[in-house]
Design an enzyme around this catalytic site. Sequence first.
Site, PDB file in Angstrom:
ATOM      1  N   GLU A 160      66.097  32.692 118.871  1.00 11.71           N
ATOM      2  CA  GLU A 160      64.776  32.941 119.450  1.00 11.71           C
ATOM      3  C   GLU A 160      64.406  31.920 120.526  1.00 11.71           C
ATOM      4  O   GLU A 160      63.483  31.112 120.362  1.00 11.71           O
ATOM      5  CB  GLU A 160      63.707  32.981 118.354  1.00 11.71           C
ATOM      6  CG  GLU A 160      63.894  34.144 117.407  1.00 11.71           C
ATOM      7  CD  GLU A 160      62.716  34.353 116.456  1.00 11.71           C
ATOM      8  OE1 GLU A 160      61.958  33.407 116.213  1.00 11.71           O
ATOM      9  OE2 GLU A 160      62.561  35.478 115.958  1.00 11.71           O
ATOM     10  N   GLU A 331      66.589  40.603 112.795  1.00  9.50           N
ATOM     11  CA  GLU A 331      65.781  40.195 111.653  1.00  9.50           C
ATOM     12  C   GLU A 331      64.713  41.263 111.426  1.00  9.50           C
ATOM     13  O   GLU A 331      63.850  41.473 112.275  1.00  9.50           O
ATOM     14  CB  GLU A 331      65.103  38.850 111.920  1.00  9.50           C
ATOM     15  CG  GLU A 331      66.079  37.711 112.162  1.00  9.50           C
ATOM     16  CD  GLU A 331      65.386  36.368 112.414  1.00  9.50           C
ATOM     17  OE1 GLU A 331      64.168  36.256 112.173  1.00  9.50           O
ATOM     18  OE2 GLU A 331      66.077  35.443 112.874  1.00  9.50           O
TER      19      GLU A 331
HETATM   20  C1  GAL Z   1      62.011  34.279 112.989  1.00 13.11           C
HETATM   21  C2  GAL Z   1      63.134  33.262 112.964  1.00 13.11           C
HETATM   22  C3  GAL Z   1      63.709  33.074 111.579  1.00 13.11           C
HETATM   23  C4  GAL Z   1      62.607  32.961 110.573  1.00 13.11           C
HETATM   24  C5  GAL Z   1      61.741  34.190 110.644  1.00 13.11           C
HETATM   25  C6  GAL Z   1      60.624  34.190 109.622  1.00 13.11           C
HETATM   26  O1  GAL Z   1      61.134  34.019 114.026  1.00 13.11           O
HETATM   27  O2  GAL Z   1      64.177  33.620 113.828  1.00 13.11           O
HETATM   28  O3  GAL Z   1      64.518  31.924 111.551  1.00 13.11           O
HETATM   29  O4  GAL Z   1      61.869  31.807 110.827  1.00 13.11           O
HETATM   30  O5  GAL Z   1      61.154  34.246 111.912  1.00 13.11           O
HETATM   31  O6  GAL Z   1      59.830  35.343 109.755  1.00 13.11           O
END
Ligand code: GAL
Length: 662
Positions: A160, A331
């Site tokens: 990110e 994710e």
């Molecule tokens: C994203 C990040 C992850 C984790 C996740 C939690 O922004 O890439 O490492 O922190 O959020 O929702």
Amino acid sequence: MLRMPDHCHDGRQNVMTLAQLGVCYYPEHWPTERWAEDASAMVAHGIEIVRIGEFAWSRLEPTSGNWHWEWLDQAVETLAAAGLYIVMGTPTACPPNWLVRTHPEILPVGPDGQPRGFGSRRHYSFSSEVYREHSRRVTKAMAERYGHHPAIVGWQLDNEYGCHDTTVCYSDASLQAFHHWLQLRYKTVDALNQAWGNVFWSQEYANFRDVGLPVAVTETNPAHRMAFRRFSSDQVRAFSDEQAHILRQYSKPNIWLTHNFMGNFVDFDHYPVMEALDVASWDSYPLGFLDQGWFSDSIKSRYRRTGHPDWAAFHHDLYRGVGNGRFGVMEQQPGSVNWAANNAEPLPGMVQLWSMEAIAHGAEFVSWFRWRQAPFAQEQMHAGLLRPDAKPARASEEAILLHGDLQQLPETSTRQASVALLFDYEACWLTDIQPHRAGYDALQVAFEFYSAARALGLSIDILPTNASLDGYQLLILPCIPFTDSSLVKRIAASTAHVLIGPRAGSKDVDVTIPENLAPGPFQSLIDLTVVSVDGIRPGERISLKHDNDQFAYRWIEHVDTALPAQWETTDGRSILFGNDRISYLAASVDEQALRELIAAQCVGAGIPTSPVPDDLRVRERGDLLFVFNYGSTAQRSPIPGTPLRGEALIPPASYAVYRKHP
Ligand code: GAL
């Protein structure tokens, strides 16, 4: 779908499904003895891809040059032995403590001049040459170690970029790099003074090195700020390109490169970053971003546990465009997150629905974050597929159900839509730098047009302004202040109908007003001139004459033209004009009005629409048609016939999938 090796590394044949399922896993968080059990449980969920490694630097190199590969080797082998594929992350989002202690100058610096310290993540400046050297070093070490491993199918670069407001940095290293960037761009300081209009308020410089970062007593020159945003964006790209180059050099040829971009995030231009990568991916947290986003309180309450029906969809379409047709979700929210102000729990069914919706928009993979909820540190309140005690959380069952559905659906690929919405990151920086009316946000405006089009049952492509426009029947330009003759030429050469929103063509490249005024170069497509603008206070609504329930708000332009007004406000202002093919909307209008307007454009362009009932959304992918119910009551599907998956009376937080009949 993702191209995997012809034969899986364990000899299995690839099964073609619409998309692969994945999960984010942190072996370093759990005892070694647990890994094999986790791996086989992943397989039992239908998971094929596991992302690992992206925050593990302190375990890989606990002190300078002292590499500890054995644990990661073992984790890779354990996952591979279970038949899983791996996406390996480079760990540069988290420089270890020893590196920060030795080189505190790598830290990012805030606009207040204070370094942003160690103790969380993303504590580095994209402009730090010292950090760049370490980024190349760790990337090379990882690529040499794993670049040819048969189980590793992809690399994720860093994590990110820009998250936690780290695109822009005010360090000495940034200032020096900015000077260099300015010199390359403007060649002479006189040219810079001229381009920025520095005669105003005696802002003229004698040397590039006299230019500071844009922090001063009051508002700094918008051209200065825009240059700094462009520079900062270019620094992200340069950082990313370096890693991409090294990963390619030391990896087998068929490995793919990705980065996990974010939702509601426009701080750097994603299109150039993708040029060195293969597949775009993004991190989809529909509930966290509903709570944090621009939505009204009533929308936030209404969709508290489902997310806004268009929010994830918008990003899927955006990132499919960023990836030039190829994207995945790295994710996917699996339960409540920890980082919004108010962290709701998804309605049962939503994790499955969000995941299927990504696939409906062409995602090649959907990977949940994370496998197991960590009982420690910052994200201990963030759900996973497993609870902290390793028992399945609700999302685990939904993952298995999704896998079951995917097994039943035929492989089919995404086709070009009839409607394209043009999106420009620089437009977002412009409205941030010079909103003129508080909260005017080009991203939100793009979302509003998208949402209105989607309520008409349309599938939409989101494209950069330099994309080919061939084959589109309707082009929507919600907010494109900077434009160039190439875009205007491509529009002129196309046969598409075009809807141009306010602020189009209102700026030349260095944030000056075009000589012929807005809409600048678009005047060759539609003969009108914007002579002034009215920024309307939040909460104020000005009804439209043809339908008193519809209203203009936020922004109304005063337009000079011989074209007849197609819409007027009740206080006598003309806000919509058009010729055969091009329409210009000179105001922000409410959702109903936008829908009516886009529906009329579709009629002109010969695109059939079928408005969907509230809370239902449809999306085509090849020969399949997906219907999603974001509501809290069962709703009858608007598609006739029997679905391949799901039911015609779609329960809340659920979906139905149909074969499309020609
Ligand atoms: C994203 C990040 C992850 C984790 C996740 C939690 O922004 O890439 O490492 O922190 O959020 O929702």
